[in-house]
Design a protein around this motif. Structure first.
Motif, PDB file in Angstrom:
ATOM      1  N   THR A 140       4.622   6.807  -1.799  1.00 12.47           N
ATOM      2  CA  THR A 140       5.778   7.002  -2.691  1.00 12.47           C
ATOM      3  C   THR A 140       7.121   6.734  -2.002  1.00 12.47           C
ATOM      4  OG1 THR A 140       5.936   9.362  -2.131  1.00 12.47           O
ATOM      5  CG2 THR A 140       4.523   8.758  -4.001  1.00 12.47           C
ATOM      6  N   GLU A 141       7.093   6.330  -0.743  1.00 13.12           N
ATOM      7  CA  GLU A 141       8.339   6.185   0.009  1.00 13.12           C
ATOM      8  C   GLU A 141       9.174   4.990  -0.432  1.00 13.12           C
ATOM      9  OE1 GLU A 141       7.183   6.026   4.084  1.00 13.12           O
ATOM     10  OE2 GLU A 141       6.843   8.196   4.251  1.00 13.12           O
ATOM     11  N   THR A 142       8.558   4.020  -1.083  1.00 16.34           N
ATOM     12  CA  THR A 142       9.265   2.777  -1.398  1.00 16.34           C
ATOM     13  C   THR A 142       9.852   2.754  -2.811  1.00 16.34           C
ATOM     14  OG1 THR A 142       7.165   1.767  -2.058  1.00 16.34           O
ATOM     15  CG2 THR A 142       7.902   1.415   0.212  1.00 16.34           C
ATOM     16  N   PHE A 143       9.757   3.864  -3.562  1.00 12.71           N
ATOM     17  CA  PHE A 143      10.397   3.910  -4.874  1.00 12.71           C
ATOM     18  C   PHE A 143      10.893   5.327  -5.159  1.00 12.71           C
ATOM     19  CE2 PHE A 143       5.821   4.428  -5.545  1.00 12.71           C
ATOM     20  CZ  PHE A 143       5.741   5.562  -6.336  1.00 12.71           C
ATOM     21  N   ALA A 178       6.052   0.512  -9.380  1.00 15.55           N
ATOM     22  CA  ALA A 178       5.461   1.761  -8.896  1.00 15.55           C
ATOM     23  C   ALA A 178       3.950   1.784  -9.126  1.00 15.55           C
ATOM     24  CB  ALA A 178       6.131   2.953  -9.577  1.00 15.55           C
ATOM     25  N   ASP A 179       3.505   1.324 -10.304  1.00 18.40           N
ATOM     26  CA  ASP A 179       2.062   1.280 -10.578  1.00 18.40           C
ATOM     27  C   ASP A 179       1.329   0.452  -9.538  1.00 18.40           C
ATOM     28  OD1 ASP A 179       2.505   2.772 -12.837  1.00 18.40           O
ATOM     29  OD2 ASP A 179       2.219   1.134 -14.257  1.00 18.40           O
ATOM     30  N   THR A 180       1.907  -0.706  -9.226  1.00 13.37           N
ATOM     31  CA  THR A 180       1.274  -1.605  -8.253  1.00 13.37           C
ATOM     32  C   THR A 180       1.154  -0.922  -6.891  1.00 13.37           C
ATOM     33  OG1 THR A 180       2.227  -3.511  -9.409  1.00 13.37           O
ATOM     34  CG2 THR A 180       1.422  -3.871  -7.170  1.00 13.37           C
ATOM     35  N   ILE A 181       2.247  -0.311  -6.456  1.00 14.07           N
ATOM     36  CA  ILE A 181       2.267   0.329  -5.140  1.00 14.07           C
ATOM     37  C   ILE A 181       1.323   1.522  -5.095  1.00 14.07           C
ATOM     38  CG2 ILE A 181       3.738   1.578  -3.504  1.00 14.07           C
ATOM     39  CD1 ILE A 181       6.059  -0.247  -4.575  1.00 14.07           C
ATOM     40  N   LEU A 182       1.288   2.330  -6.160  1.00 18.11           N
ATOM     41  CA  LEU A 182       0.396   3.489  -6.198  1.00 18.11           C
ATOM     42  C   LEU A 182      -1.065   3.077  -6.135  1.00 18.11           C
ATOM     43  CD1 LEU A 182       2.210   5.742  -8.840  1.00 18.11           C
ATOM     44  CD2 LEU A 182       1.906   6.241  -6.411  1.00 18.11           C
ATOM     45  N   CYS A 183      -1.368   1.861  -6.593  1.00 20.19           N
ATOM     46  CA  CYS A 183      -2.733   1.349  -6.499  1.00 20.19           C
ATOM     47  C   CYS A 183      -3.038   0.745  -5.126  1.00 20.19           C
ATOM     48  CB  CYS A 183      -2.968   0.288  -7.571  1.00 20.19           C
ATOM     49  SG  CYS A 183      -3.045   0.940  -9.239  1.00 20.19           S
ATOM     50  N   GLY A 184      -2.032   0.713  -4.258  1.00 21.42           N
ATOM     51  CA  GLY A 184      -2.223   0.117  -2.942  1.00 21.42           C
ATOM     52  C   GLY A 184      -2.107  -1.386  -2.947  1.00 21.42           C
ATOM     53  N   ALA A 185      -1.635  -1.940  -4.056  1.00 19.90           N
ATOM     54  CA  ALA A 185      -1.487  -3.395  -4.159  1.00 19.90           C
ATOM     55  C   ALA A 185      -0.065  -3.815  -3.788  1.00 19.90           C
ATOM     56  CB  ALA A 185      -1.833  -3.860  -5.568  1.00 19.90           C
ATOM     57  N   GLU A 186       0.145  -5.114  -3.702  1.00 23.75           N
ATOM     58  CA  GLU A 186       1.456  -5.655  -3.318  1.00 23.75           C
ATOM     59  C   GLU A 186       2.019  -6.489  -4.461  1.00 23.75           C
ATOM     60  OE1 GLU A 186       3.304  -9.063  -0.310  1.00 23.75           O
ATOM     61  OE2 GLU A 186       1.299  -8.212   0.083  1.00 23.75           O
ATOM     62  N   PRO A 187       3.203  -6.148  -4.973  1.00 23.76           N
ATOM     63  CA  PRO A 187       3.788  -6.957  -6.043  1.00 23.76           C
ATOM     64  C   PRO A 187       4.357  -8.270  -5.530  1.00 23.76           C
ATOM     65  CG  PRO A 187       5.238  -5.126  -5.490  1.00 23.76           C
ATOM     66  CD  PRO A 187       4.006  -4.956  -4.655  1.00 23.76           C
ATOM     67  N   ILE A 188       4.173  -9.330  -6.302  1.00 29.65           N
ATOM     68  CA  ILE A 188       4.827 -10.623  -6.067  1.00 29.65           C
ATOM     69  C   ILE A 188       5.783 -10.836  -7.232  1.00 29.65           C
ATOM     70  CG2 ILE A 188       4.512 -13.099  -5.696  1.00 29.65           C
ATOM     71  CD1 ILE A 188       1.542 -12.533  -5.181  1.00 29.65           C
TER      72      ILE A 188
END
Length: 394
Positions: free
Chosen positions: A8-11, A126-136
């Motif tokens: 959660t640190e990145t949002f 946030a959804d992407t990051i919480l899933c451990g994925a990386e947004p492009i």
């Protein structure tokens, strides 16, 4: 004490919901968080009153009450051009917010990549990051908010697991054309990716634009996870009734994810909402007319005040250009706008991956009286907000 989760640190918390709290603090007209100030259809409310005295107070089936799924399947089958199985191709969720999270967790593994158009609804990152994925992030270019096919293919060449498509789009109001959707579809097929759609504004479209369901495109049903909700269509944002429509092999996994996230959506509200799902086409035609009138009223008011703004093709959001005030922080501008002018807005920077600080988002899903009051307050806002720096004169 042990460390808390780093994911959660990145949002931050939701800037949109935060601006509702700011609006309440200053008694501002809340044009930030997108919910109406008018009642849902009276037929739905009448059924809700009946339901309170009937036996719908315990859990429904985890993935949605049977009659709700059946009514939804009939409605969406007509719109999407295929026969949707209410038992094998639908999951009812707690709003489209949960639907999107379930969809992400259904397809994405930690380390996967997911394409997100920018500007975007803040939950997607946030959804992407919480899933451990990386947004492009792939930019949409104003004023029409079109994408560059070469930039999109460059993103697909990174082998993403999925692309998130908000159509009509929040916050820019873009309605993707069939040709644009076909470009996305061709890339999804070529690079073997899923497409997760957020179509909550599917019935709020302005002429001459038309909404095309991505899952209806050739060969796209198999790789599309269609997410939506009843919130905007029936003015029941607080009921939190959303859904996912997808092929059975995807729904089987989505059911598991949903079951352990929330167990199920509210049973009495599902029962009451069935009434709305059975409305005929005339309801949706009237809804379009209502929002077209609101849009025309608000856009004309902004034009009369000389405020530069976008022209939405769908949904009910408008982006205002605040460059003339010279604020380096659009968040600070929104706080000043609420305090000094009495208008609640959302800083545009919360929607853009790019360094954008000159836009704020307002919405017009309000009564005409509310919109007129907002325009009255904006009439002299240049006198109430001092520019942060001297503007250069050309």
């Amino acid at each position: 004490m042990p460390q808390l989760s780093k994911r959660t640190e990145t949002f931050t918390d939701s800037v949109i919901r935060r601006m509702t709290r700011v609006s309440m603090k200053y008694n501002a007209v809340n044009l930030s968080q997108g919910f109406p100030d008018f009642d849902p259809p009276k037929e739905i409310l009448a059924r809700l009153a009946q339901v309170s005295n009937e036996d719908f107070h315990q859990y429904s089936i985890t993935w949605g009450a049977q009659n709700f799924r059946e009514a939804l399947a009939v409605k969406q089958s007509r719109l999407m051009g295929r026969n949707i199985d209410p038992n094998g191709e639908i999951v009812v969720t707690c709003g489209s917010t949960e639907a999107m999270m379930v969809a992400m967790m259904t397809v994405a593994n930690p380390g996967d990549k997911v394409i997100v158009f920018s500007p975007f609804y803040e939950n997607y990152g946030a959804d992407t990051i919480l899933c451990g994925a990386e947004p492009i992030y792939v930019p949409l270019y104003p004023p029409e908010f079109n994408f560059n096919p070469d930039e999109l293919e460059a993103a697909f060449k990174q082998k993403p697991k999925a692309l998130i498509l908000c159509n009509p789009s929040n916050p820019c109001g873009k309605v993707f054309t069939y040709n644009e959707l076909k470009i996305i579809a061709d890339f999804a097929e070529k690079y073997d990716a899923f497409v997760i759609t957020d179509e909550v504004y599917e019935h709020i479209i302005y002429e001459p634009f038309k909404h095309v369901y991505f899952a209806s495109l050739p060969r796209m049903w198999e790789r599309t996870i269609s997410c939506s909700s009843l919130s905007k269509t029936y003015s029941i944002t607080g009921w939190r009734l959303g859904y996912i429509i997808a092929p059975p092999e995807i729904i089987d996994v989505a059911k598991k994810v949903h079951d352990f996230l929330t167990v199920g959506a509210a049973a009495p509200l599902q029962e009451a909402a069935v009434t709305g799902l059975k409305f005929g086409d005339e309801y949706y035609e009237k809804l379009r007319g209502v929002y077209t009138a609101k849009k025309n009223l608000f856009m004309k008011g902004l034009d009369d005040l000389g405020i530069i703004h976008t022209n939405p093709q769908g949904a009910y959001y408008v982006l205002l250009d605040i460059s003339e005030f010279g604020f380096e922080s659009d968040l600070e501008f929104c706080e000043v706008l609420a305090e000094k002018v009495g208008i609640g807005a959302v800083p545009g920077s919360s929607f853009f991956r790019e360094n954008v600080n000159h836009l704020v988002r307002l919405h017009f899903a309000k009564k005409e009286d509310t919109l007129n009051e907002a325009l009255n307050r904006l009439a002299d806002f240049r006198k109430k907000i001092a520019p942060k720096k001297q503007l250069l004169k050309l």
